[in-house]
Design an enzyme around this catalytic site. Structure first.
Site, PDB file in Angstrom:
ATOM      1  CD  GLU A 186       2.240  -7.949   2.711  1.00 44.01           C
ATOM      2  OE1 GLU A 186       0.860  -8.783   3.979  1.00 44.01           O
ATOM      3  OE2 GLU A 186       3.511  -8.809   3.414  1.00 44.01           O
ATOM      4  CE1 TYR A 245      -0.938  -6.495   3.162  1.00 41.84           C
ATOM      5  CE2 TYR A 245      -3.268  -6.865   1.587  1.00 41.84           C
ATOM      6  CZ  TYR A 245      -1.998  -7.395   2.248  1.00 41.84           C
ATOM      7  OH  TYR A 245      -0.958  -8.161   2.119  1.00 41.84           O
TER       8      TYR A 245
END
Length: 461
Positions: A241, A153
């Site tokens: 993101e 991530y």
């Protein structure tokens, strides 16, 4: 007084439909939100990344089955993924009204892509996040399917505590970052970015190492991180993101999925990006309100709230609830308002509710227990039975509001009770305009009085 569900919905709505929390360390978190009216499809976000040198899957976009078939052949990939392009999540488990199940399909045979696309394009896809009738699919993305050996991530976002952008990463990707932060906070890594220096090479390499990239992949991941920061700056983003940022068996670092949030204050210099915004799936009332620089949040009661300022909106919703009423919505004028905006606001508030079915799944998923979510995700806007105008004129001139109200009442032939509370700049002139208008406007002395009178007006009907 505890905040009512209505005011919580207002607060959530103001911050955007897809707001979420990103944990920066064990004790702090930053709230990331995206504007409701700027929504980019998956392929559009990937194209922006591609243009900044970020590695993404090879892909094409098609709006008809023959083009989808040709795109699949041009890819010449071992495996192909066909994705319906809608803004709602849960596409993979969705159902088309053509009978096709799933908005995401994998195949190793390019010849079947055209047939699959023919069952997607022009048909409605229903997921947990769409209206019950689904959303029509107008485009599909035909992309190269890549194996992922490991998922991480990575995000860049604005953090008020740091007065600028920060990088947040975790070697645990492909899942909710909130869950990682809750269960394994030691796996959340943060790097503060100096806005003048940008991302330094040592920072990028350190983040890549923390994400678990080793050997040549560490350098490759660091380069991707620096390019993502270049994109962040170039498009005036508030958040980029990537989940997952993965590595493939062939030794590539690839951004497989990304969400980009934009600073709406930068629209004047990002016109090309804002022009990409897909409004077809947005609430039509909110879209219309945005055209007039109004903020509209739909709720499920029968007293329309017409205010200026988010704090005042939440207070108005709460006090209506306190007196036994239910707010149908609120409409925020903001500052610098003109009479025309007041008139358009009344048009929105008094429109036929049958023409304004809305989707507010995020609100219900956030505040309703799971056992009730399916039944409550779709709500029709209730019939407005009264309007409460609550204006505190600081920047706003109350006389402008009063003139707009009287014009709207006459031209729209308002049929529901109207309660008005005005305070602040030029309030005496405003009250004179309303009292001499000859219109059946109920004046209120304060917010509590206004709420009581609005609820009473409905009770008497």
């Amino acid at each position: 007084m505890a905040a009512s569900m209505a005011s919580q919905a207002v607060a959530r709505g103001l911050h955007g439909a897809s707001a979420k929390y990103l944990f920066l360390d064990k004790f702090k978190c930053a709230r990331v939100s995206s504007r409701r009216w700027l929504n980019l499809q998956e392929y559009q976000s990937k194209k922006l990344m591609q243009e900044s040198g970020v590695t993404v899957q090879r892909f094409y976009v098609a709006d008809n089955p023959p083009d989808a078939l040709q795109a699949a052949k041009r890819l010449n990939a071992k495996e192909i993924v066909l994705k319906a392009q809608i803004l709602a999540g849960g596409r993979g488990k969705g159902v088309f009204n053509s009978g096709l199940k799933g908005g995401v399909h994998l195949t190793k045979d390019p010849s079947v892509v055209g047939e699959l696309a023919s069952k997607m394009l022009g048909y409605s896809l229903t997921t947990k996040q769409t209206p019950k009738e689904g959303v029509e699919v107008k485009t599909v993305m035909v992309a190269e399917a890549l194996d992922i050996t490991r998922e991480t991530y990575f995000a860049i976002l604005m953090d008020r505590a740091c007065n600028g952008p920060v990088m947040v990463g975790s070697p645990q990707g492909g899942m909710d970052i909130e869950e990682v932060a809750d269960k394994s906070p030691e796996l959340i890594f943060k790097e503060v970015i100096d806005i003048f220096e940008g991302v330094r090479d040592d920072q990028a390499l350190r983040m890549a190492a923390n994400l678990g990239f080793k050997g040549p992949l560490e350098r490759q991941a660091a380069d991707q991180i620096m390019r993502l920061y270049d994109l962040f700056l170039k498009v005036d983003a508030t958040q980029v993101e990537v989940n997952p940022l993965g590595e493939t068996p062939e030794g590539q670092v690839v951004c497989f999925d990304a969400k980009i949030s934009f600073d709406d204050n930068a629209e004047f210099r990002q016109k090309a990006i804002f022009a990409l915004g897909d409004m077809s799936e947005s609430d039509p009332t909110e879209t219309e309100a945005a055209k007039w620089d109004l903020k509209y949040i739909g709720l499920d009661g029968n007293i329309a709230c017409f205010v200026n300022g988010a704090g005042l909106a939440m207070a108005t919703c709460d006090i209506i609830d306190l007196h036994g009423g239910k707010p149908a919505n609120f409409l925020d004028l903001g500052g610098g308002v003109k009479e025309k905006q007041v008139y358009e606001a009344f048009k929105l508030l008094t429109a036929d509710p049958k023409q304004r079915d809305r989707r507010d799944g995020d609100f219900h998923r956030c505040f309703l227990p799971p056992s009730h979510q399916t039944d409550h995700q779709m709500q029709a806007i209730s019939q407005v039975e009264a309007i409460l105008v609550n204006i505190f004129g600081g920047i706003v001139n109350c006389a402008i509001i009063a003139n707009g109200i009287t014009k709207a009442c006459r031209e729209l032939e308002l049929k529901v009770p109207l309660v008005v509370r005005l305070e602040g700049t030029n309030v005496q002139e405003a009250k004179r305009i309303l009292s001499e208008s000859g219109l059946p406007i109920v004046a209120a002395n304060d917010l509590d009085d206004a709420a009581k009178k609005a609820v009473a007006a409905i009770t008497r009907k």
